[in-house]
Design a protein around this motif. Sequence first.
Motif, PDB file in Angstrom:
ATOM      1  N   LYS A   1       0.841  -1.201   0.000  1.00 54.44           N
ATOM      2  CA  LYS A   1       0.000   0.000   0.000  1.00 54.44           C
ATOM      3  C   LYS A   1       0.877   1.253   0.000  1.00 54.44           C
TER       4      LYS A   1
ATOM      5  N   ASP B   1      -0.139   6.974   2.760  1.00 53.41           N
ATOM      6  CA  ASP B   1      -0.895   8.223   2.684  1.00 53.41           C
ATOM      7  C   ASP B   1      -0.800   8.932   4.034  1.00 53.41           C
ATOM      8  N   GLN B   2      -1.457  10.077   4.141  1.00 54.49           N
ATOM      9  CA  GLN B   2      -1.325  10.879   5.354  1.00 54.49           C
ATOM     10  C   GLN B   2      -1.871  10.163   6.584  1.00 54.49           C
ATOM     11  N   ARG B   3      -2.885   9.319   6.405  1.00 58.51           N
ATOM     12  CA  ARG B   3      -3.432   8.588   7.550  1.00 58.51           C
ATOM     13  C   ARG B   3      -2.462   7.516   8.030  1.00 58.51           C
ATOM     14  N   ASP B   4      -1.815   6.828   7.075  1.00 60.67           N
ATOM     15  CA  ASP B   4      -0.787   5.861   7.466  1.00 60.67           C
ATOM     16  C   ASP B   4       0.341   6.575   8.208  1.00 60.67           C
TER      17      ASP B   4
ATOM     18  N   ALA C   1       4.345  10.215   2.545  1.00 57.88           N
ATOM     19  CA  ALA C   1       2.958  10.558   2.225  1.00 57.88           C
ATOM     20  C   ALA C   1       2.889  11.830   1.389  1.00 57.88           C
TER      21      ALA C   1
ATOM     22  N   ASN D   1       4.134  11.026  -2.095  1.00 57.37           N
ATOM     23  CA  ASN D   1       3.165  10.213  -2.842  1.00 57.37           C
ATOM     24  C   ASN D   1       2.021  11.051  -3.393  1.00 57.37           C
ATOM     25  N   GLU D   2       1.642  12.097  -2.669  1.00 56.47           N
ATOM     26  CA  GLU D   2       0.564  12.964  -3.152  1.00 56.47           C
ATOM     27  C   GLU D   2       0.952  13.675  -4.442  1.00 56.47           C
TER      28      GLU D   2
ATOM     29  N   LYS E   1       5.582   5.292  -6.194  1.00 54.29           N
ATOM     30  CA  LYS E   1       5.198   5.719  -4.853  1.00 54.29           C
ATOM     31  C   LYS E   1       5.913   4.893  -3.780  1.00 54.29           C
TER      32      LYS E   1
ATOM     33  N   LYS F   1     -10.970  10.207   7.795  1.00 56.56           N
ATOM     34  CA  LYS F   1     -11.205   9.202   6.768  1.00 56.56           C
ATOM     35  C   LYS F   1     -12.710   9.136   6.534  1.00 56.56           C
TER      36      LYS F   1
END
Length: 217
Positions: free
Chosen positions: A109, A112-115, A145, A148-149, A157, A193
């Motif tokens: 995966k 992202d910002q949540r990870d 993160a 990746n954006e 990524k 989320k």
Amino acid sequence: MQAAENMALGKTQRGGPAAVMQSAAEANERAGFTSHSTATHIARDQGVTVSESTVADGNRIITEAIGDQVLAQYATPEVPTRASGAALGRDQSTIGEALEATALSAGDKAVDQRDAAAIYAAEARASATNEIKPGGIGSRAQSAATQNERTTFFSDKITISDVSGDATTKLSDDKPVTREDAEGIISPEIRNKPDMRTTPGGVASSMAAAARLNQSK
């Protein structure tokens, strides 16, 4: 809603419906649109409810509603309620090991910002001083993160395995995962989320699994 969350969950959820409603109410009150004592007839007549159920995969489903209108429904991994840090022995699963487990279960995966928020929280929990050192795994996750954006192709990524695959060697401190640790890491992962669900096999799920395992030992 705050009272309902406190009664059902033991606390007000950060970023949850009660917190959002409180923030909106304070903004409306400052703007003069409403008063502190104002209540809608729906909340007054039909009530506010927060209910919890556990499904077969071990996740807790939390449903929050005003009257018959569901405001939020989200899943969080079930974590044990009896263990404390003092009760854990040296053979327990650590935060670093749980992060490395995430590299196996959700390693492909893209971060992202949540990870990143969950990994950052995990590093803080592992630290004896609850502080993050520059260049640590939490900082790496946040940088990943952000990068990746701005990255178009998935193959370019940075993935969770790239960041947390060597967590036990990258963390300056480590400790067994407790219920409090798991809950503290779940919250930043699900915050903001849309479905408020943890990532399957992600950081929060791995921490909850480690906490359950530690409880059983």
